[in-house]
Design an enzyme around this catalytic site. Sequence first.
Site, PDB file in Angstrom:
ATOM      1  N   LYS A   1       0.817  -1.212   0.000  1.00 35.70           N
ATOM      2  CA  LYS A   1       0.000   0.000   0.000  1.00 35.70           C
ATOM      3  C   LYS A   1       0.855   1.268   0.000  1.00 35.70           C
ATOM      4  O   LYS A   1       0.393   2.337  -0.385  1.00 35.70           O
ATOM      5  CB  LYS A   1      -0.965  -0.021   1.182  1.00 35.70           C
ATOM      6  N   ASP A   2       2.117   1.137   0.421  1.00 34.94           N
ATOM      7  CA  ASP A   2       3.029   2.287   0.374  1.00 34.94           C
ATOM      8  C   ASP A   2       3.209   2.829  -1.046  1.00 34.94           C
ATOM      9  O   ASP A   2       3.424   4.023  -1.230  1.00 34.94           O
ATOM     10  CB  ASP A   2       4.413   1.891   0.901  1.00 34.94           C
TER      11      ASP A   2
END
Length: 500
Positions: A115-116
């Site tokens: 998700k980064d």
Amino acid sequence: MKYISTRGYDRKYSASEAIIEGLAPDGGLFVPESIPSLSTEEIAQMKNMQFFEISAKVLAKFLDDFTEEELMSYTRQAYSEEKWGENPVPLVQMNQYNDREYILELWHGPTCAFKDVALQLLPHLMTASAAKTGLDKKICILTATSGDTGKAALEGFKDLPGTEIIVFYPTGGVSEAQKMQMVTTEGSNTHVVAVNGCFDDAQTGVKKAFANKELEAKLASNGIMLSSANSINWGRLAPQIAYYVYSYVELLRTEKIEMGEEINIVVPTGNFGNILAAWFAKQMGIPVHRLICASNRNKVLCDFFSTGTYDRNREFYKTTSPSMDILISSNLERLLYEVTGDVKVVTEWMTDLNTKGKYTVDPKTLKTLQRNFVGGFADETGVAKTILDVYDRTDNVIDTHTAVGFNIYNRYHLRSGDECKTVFASTASPFKFAPSVMDALRGTGYSSGRSIETVIKELSDESGLEIPASIAELGSKEIRHKDVIEKEEVEDKVVSILLG
Ligand SMILES: *Cc1c(COP(=O)(O)O)cnc(C)c1O
């Protein structure tokens, strides 16, 4: 290029408007009016580019109210060596004797999960979108989290001028490591608040805050607007398309495939965002044979791809791959729109999902889906076995989510004889789920009774992998966020944080 709602709302939006709004007013999701394509020449040229450059090229096709230079400046900052190491998303051949399997490591960012990739970039897109749409308000990101999203959003928005971020997490529903990651967050604009209760309590409080018109007006008169960093925002999906393009380009660059050769992509799936990004890459012109949609015991998607019926009326399981413990895969709505092109049937199906908890697509739609997607699911024993098997076979230690993908692919490969080169999306560092991973390697129950520090250290010794800095330093960091509230107090808390 304009964006429209999957439910046919009667207005078109620019990319920056879609990013600011998040969700269309009729409850639909924003989709591009048409899907841009990548020519063979464009793909070939990318062989000389780094990930941040490929990312800007891909994004420029979708977000055409930004220049490529603007996007390049955001991706350069978002994917810096300081935050990600030398290569932000390495594509690693699994085993020197096998040139079929490649693992796309998406977890080298600040919070050790994929998700980064989107949440490091979204803040740049959001503040620039605010400027482009003439919005002269401070943006406050409001999020309820059950784990990975909250911390990734905090890291993305930390100290970004013109923004505040408030994350609510449930006292009974995040792991100790996830909680520690959040409450030790630095930055002058970050706020982390525990809500007494479970994830639904925190989520309900946040939803109420978004729906509260009085709160909206009060904040607006103080120059503040609420926004969401949730995965239904197009600004979170678009950045993920780029790494699938990148993985194809890497296979070309290292001469593992020839231009035009089809590959498979395996994605462990929850909310259907990550695999949908792979589907968009395919629609743009990346040659993809099969998209393998891997579910854990919450196998609502697996059943959908085999029967055409999406049915959330079923038992919910807590598994060792918690980020995939989901019964409503919101982004599937986008795929249904893309495949049918019919806002009326999509609206009907989504209404059925809301009222009856299920819907069934027509046979023609199902056929199209089955040409593109293969679904499968793995249970807990299967996941643990796969972690051990992949380690024995290739010396790679994978996390529990990534293992779901390998499990389903292994069976697919045996059954189908499909020998296409295959890219596995590796969505989290094994250190993030160290106890489950060590249980898989050393035997059920191994980690119970051992401290988390011990288990992490042993995982490092076993795998030869370095403990990621953000995990190693957790125990020694100052706890900066100590507020605990009741679930009824979410809106008041938002006001007291933002207006003092
Ligand atoms: C969020 C998450 C997933 C699921 O991704 P979706 O885009 O929701 O399908 C898988 N693995 C990990 C580690 C995650 O954090």
